[in-house]
Scaffold this active site. Structure first.
Site, PDB file in Angstrom:
ATOM      1  N   GLN A  13       0.824  -1.212   0.000  1.00 46.99           N
ATOM      2  CA  GLN A  13       0.000   0.000   0.000  1.00 46.99           C
ATOM      3  C   GLN A  13       0.858   1.262   0.000  1.00 46.99           C
ATOM      4  OE1 GLN A  13      -4.024  -1.662   2.161  1.00 46.99           O
ATOM      5  NE2 GLN A  13      -2.937  -0.025   3.121  1.00 46.99           N
ATOM      6  N   SER A  94       4.301  -6.634   2.520  1.00 48.65           N
ATOM      7  CA  SER A  94       2.975  -6.620   3.134  1.00 48.65           C
ATOM      8  C   SER A  94       1.923  -7.141   2.142  1.00 48.65           C
ATOM      9  CB  SER A  94       2.642  -5.207   3.630  1.00 48.65           C
ATOM     10  OG  SER A  94       1.442  -5.195   4.363  1.00 48.65           O
ATOM     11  N   LEU A  95       0.988  -6.293   1.716  1.00 46.61           N
ATOM     12  CA  LEU A  95      -0.002  -6.708   0.713  1.00 46.61           C
ATOM     13  C   LEU A  95       0.673  -7.350  -0.504  1.00 46.61           C
ATOM     14  CD1 LEU A  95      -2.763  -6.602  -0.832  1.00 46.61           C
ATOM     15  CD2 LEU A  95      -1.971  -4.378  -1.668  1.00 46.61           C
ATOM     16  N   ARG A 119      -9.444  -8.713   3.432  1.00 45.01           N
ATOM     17  CA  ARG A 119      -8.301  -8.392   4.299  1.00 45.01           C
ATOM     18  C   ARG A 119      -8.286  -6.891   4.603  1.00 45.01           C
ATOM     19  NH1 ARG A 119      -2.824  -6.733   3.324  1.00 45.01           N
ATOM     20  NH2 ARG A 119      -1.257  -7.771   4.641  1.00 45.01           N
ATOM     21  N   HIS A 203       0.106  -4.368  10.967  1.00 47.39           N
ATOM     22  CA  HIS A 203       1.198  -5.235  11.419  1.00 47.39           C
ATOM     23  C   HIS A 203       1.509  -5.100  12.908  1.00 47.39           C
ATOM     24  CE1 HIS A 203       1.779  -6.549   7.336  1.00 47.39           C
ATOM     25  NE2 HIS A 203       1.833  -5.291   6.950  1.00 47.39           N
ATOM     26  N   GLN A 252       1.026 -12.772   9.132  1.00 45.46           N
ATOM     27  CA  GLN A 252       1.588 -11.575   8.492  1.00 45.46           C
ATOM     28  C   GLN A 252       0.793 -10.321   8.833  1.00 45.46           C
ATOM     29  OE1 GLN A 252       0.354  -9.910   5.233  1.00 45.46           O
ATOM     30  NE2 GLN A 252       2.160  -9.982   3.922  1.00 45.46           N
TER      31      GLN A 252
END
Length: 314
Positions: A13, A94-95, A119, A203, A252
């Site tokens: 992101q 991440s994503l 998500r 996170h 994650q």
């Protein structure tokens, strides 16, 4: 053909922009085809949103996540269609790890699009707007950032969550605790410590409820062993067992992104060239800070993709 020295990395992101991939869509039929496939899975026109919508619309996490996944997969398909060599490793920030899993054959693209929308929705819902925050800390050792977070928590949550490169760490948590940690990092000698325009503390432990709600949905989807090993954010290692990959993708959500370690792990395997597959060039820039021996390309535009094809064909 596979290059043992090449890895593909996929952004997370923050890389989304209105009008992105417009040039690529004119030249690569894979782009409109992939966006069409995503739109069908989502039930709305994703291409129209990213070309004609407002930045505020695509910054909504449940929109951002499928959008960036789709953009990355579209560009990877364009790479493959033009004879680009297969990488030896993949990783995503991440994503972006979901993009890596799709491109490595772990799960079907429409399943991934629907999962990351959920998500995003669950991550945004986990903490009410205004109650969570993230901040970037520049020029401070990891251990000093961690110590500043520990002393600033005062019963609330604040932690280092993105280890992006040497001297660049993102912290996240409860708004007040993040504000205290920003001041503590400055006092410890950080060159800069500044809030990020993000509305949820990704996170951190505050995301655990989102992970618990997403877990059964992940479990319901078919995962396969990766065709290209993916280096995972949680532990900077690869995994071949589909059930273990599912568990890593749950963890994650509330675990730090160990991006520096991921790049170092790939370099340790002999990788010396990274291609950032998606909008922007954030990861390409970070790679050079992590290991100066690495050459990095990004392939958002037709000219960039052509240049990377030529560079990796030599």
């Amino acid at each position: 053909m596979t290059s043992e020295r090449l890895a593909f990395v996929f952004p997370g992101q923050g890389s989304q922009q209105i009008g992105m991939l417009a040039d690529a869509a004119k030249e690569f039929p894979e782009v409109p085809a992939t966006f069409s496939e995503a739109s069908e899975a989502l039930g709305y026109d994703l291409w129209d949103l990213c070309q004609n919508g407002q930045q505020a619309d695509i910054n909504l996490t449940e929109r951002t996540q499928p959008l960036l996944l789709t953009a990355s997969v579209a560009l990877y398909r364009a790479w493959v269609a033009r004879g680009g060599i297969s990488p030896a490793r993949m990783a995503g920030h991440s994503l972006g790890e979901w993009s890596a899993l799709v491109c490595s054959g772990v799960l079907a693209f429409p399943d991934a699009v629907r999962l990351v929308r959920e998500r995003g929705r669950l991550m945004q819902e986990a903490v009410p707007a205004g109650e969570g925050a993230m901040a970037a800390v520049i020029g401070l050792e990891d251990a000093a950032v961690e110590a500043a977070c520990a002393e600033s928590a005062q019963g609330e949550v604040v932690a280092a969550v993105n280890y992006n490169s040497h001297g660049q760490v993102v912290i996240a948590g409860s708004s007040a605790a993040v504000s205290r940690a920003i001041e503590a990092c400055k006092a410890a000698g950080a060159k800069r410590a500044m809030p990020l325009p993000v509305s949820a503390p990704f996170h951190t432990e505050l995301m655990r409820p989102a992970a618990e709600k997403l877990a059964p949905q992940i479990d319901a989807i078919e995962f396969r062993s990766p065709e290209v090993p993916v280096v995972h954010n949680v532990h900077a290692k690869t995994e071949s067992d589909p059930a273990a990959i599912k568990q890593l993708m749950v963890e994650q959500i509330y675990s730090p992104v160990r991006w520096t370690a991921c790049v170092q792990a790939m370099a340790g395997e002999g990788i010396n060239t990274l291609i950032e597959c998606g909008p922007g060039k954030v990861l390409a820039g970070l790679a050079k800070r992590i290991d100066r021996q690495i050459t990095a390309h990004n392939i958002e535009s037709p000219a960039q993709l052509q240049e990377a094809l030529q560079a990796t064909a030599d």
